[in-house]
Design a protein around this motif. Sequence first.
Motif, short mmCIF file in Angstrom:
data_model
loop_
_atom_site.label_atom_id
_atom_site.label_comp_id
_atom_site.label_asym_id
_atom_site.label_seq_id
_atom_site.Cartn_x
_atom_site.Cartn_y
_atom_site.Cartn_z
N SER A 258 9.44 32.54 13.93
CA SER A 258 10.05 32.44 15.26
C SER A 258 11.42 33.12 15.32
N ILE A 259 12.02 33.37 14.15
CA ILE A 259 13.29 34.11 14.14
C ILE A 259 13.08 35.49 14.75
N SER A 260 11.87 36.03 14.58
CA SER A 260 11.54 37.33 15.17
C SER A 260 11.72 37.29 16.68
N GLN A 261 11.20 36.21 17.29
CA GLN A 261 11.31 36.10 18.74
C GLN A 261 12.75 35.80 19.17
N MET A 262 13.48 35.06 18.33
CA MET A 262 14.90 34.83 18.64
C MET A 262 15.66 36.15 18.65
N ALA A 263 15.34 37.01 17.70
CA ALA A 263 15.98 38.33 17.67
C ALA A 263 15.60 39.13 18.90
N GLU A 264 14.36 38.92 19.38
CA GLU A 264 13.93 39.63 20.59
C GLU A 264 14.86 39.37 21.76
N VAL A 265 15.34 38.13 21.87
CA VAL A 265 16.20 37.78 22.99
C VAL A 265 17.39 38.73 23.06
N LEU A 309 16.22 36.03 1.98
CA LEU A 309 17.11 36.92 2.73
C LEU A 309 16.33 38.11 3.29
N PHE A 310 15.45 38.68 2.47
CA PHE A 310 14.65 39.81 2.93
C PHE A 310 13.67 39.39 4.03
N LEU A 311 13.11 38.19 3.91
CA LEU A 311 12.20 37.71 4.95
C LEU A 311 12.94 37.53 6.27
N ILE A 312 14.15 36.98 6.21
CA ILE A 312 14.94 36.79 7.44
C ILE A 312 15.30 38.13 8.05
N LEU A 313 15.68 39.10 7.21
CA LEU A 313 15.99 40.44 7.72
C LEU A 313 14.76 41.06 8.40
N SER A 314 13.59 40.80 7.82
CA SER A 314 12.35 41.32 8.41
C SER A 314 12.14 40.72 9.80
N MET A 315 12.45 39.45 9.95
CA MET A 315 12.30 38.80 11.26
C MET A 315 13.29 39.38 12.28
N ILE A 316 14.49 39.65 11.83
CA ILE A 316 15.52 40.15 12.75
C ILE A 316 15.17 41.54 13.28
N VAL A 317 14.75 42.44 12.37
CA VAL A 317 14.43 43.81 12.83
C VAL A 317 13.18 43.85 13.68
#
Length: 413
Positions: A258-265, A309-317
């Motif tokens: 869901s961090i991916s969608q948060m980054a989408e915002v 950390l890499f997984l979180i970065l993947s979600m952000i991009v």
Amino acid sequence: MDIRYRLKIMLFMQYFIWGCWLVTLGAYMMRTLNFSGAEVGIVYSSKGIAAILMPGIIGIIADKYIPANRLYMICHLVCAGTLFYAATVTDPTVMFLVMMINAMAFMPTIALSNSISYSSLSQYQLDSVTNFPPVRVYGTVGFIIAMWLISLLKFELSSNQLYIAGGCSLLLAVYSLTLPHIPVVKKAITSGLGSKLGLDALVLFKQPIMVVFFLFSLMLGAVLQITNTFGSPFLHDFARNPEYQDSLIVQYPSLLLSISQMAEVCFILAIPFVLKRYGIKTVMLLSMLAWTLRFGFFALGDPSAIGLLFLILSMIVYGCAFDFFNISGSIFIEKTVDTRMRASAQGLFMTMVNGVGAYFGAILSGRVVDYFSIDGVKDWPTIWLVFAAYTAVLSVIFYFTFHYHHKEEAPAC
């Protein structure tokens, strides 16, 4: 009520429905129903097949015969019924057929929700580039809340995710009765046979730049399908390692996703400035590079401290990868085509992304996953690097073939 608030409610529910199952159904099928990677890919390909056939047809009907808001209601009624039935299915062939019917109803609603939004904003004399992204962001919020709900209720590996999605589809069908009336087009763009058959949007293929745009939309649609299909199974597979069995990533993978969608915002809200300042070519290039990073970070990620950390970065991009292509592309279509073919042009874009692209993405990615699997154990780092290489090559080709000259606009206040 302000039209923007009414559209926000519509888009919230539209993407809440998808968020209930899109990224978790693959894990449910693989780990609960014991489907193979290829079988999961085939089930997800139903979305692609339906999106090839239906958005354009529904767009034509919405443009010429039945108001878009009424078609939207009918489609969601069908979605509700099929999702309720899918929750009882355990056979891969039957699951494919049921989800195919669901997709034939649901995929057009994405394009219809865009058309309803653009038409409603236009009726109230509101600029679409400035006002659509802040409205569309509520769809992302709905997607996030759905993912959190399914994860916290421990429904990621349960059919309950489909029941919740079906209930929301029924609710949205009722709510659509309150949406503004979207008039059909009484005057055709031309008097030829193509116009009479509702194929006005196909004239866009006479423009070389639009041919290239739609071609790369197709290829990026394949990329989006890959991450939707196998992102959740990838995180669930860390449970095979005793060291990671009790990690939060294994217990609540959708919370991480869901961090991916948060980054989408954040990226959605940046679209009006970036699109007006730099143009569609730069925006789509940034999307492709972000996809490369998305898969590259996945290859390096795991539940350990550094791997997390890499997984979180993947979600952000991912926010940049998805929105800078999908939403910016929709706006580009809206600002480029004649308003008399608004719905059919959006349907054509949806067909390229979630139709042809999604179909081939689901089938081929399923085969890649099975190819790099031994006795059911998947070599995820290699799988993700293969996908990263694909998007990297895609960005280079796009740079040299999409000849678009952008005239910078001042961002609207």
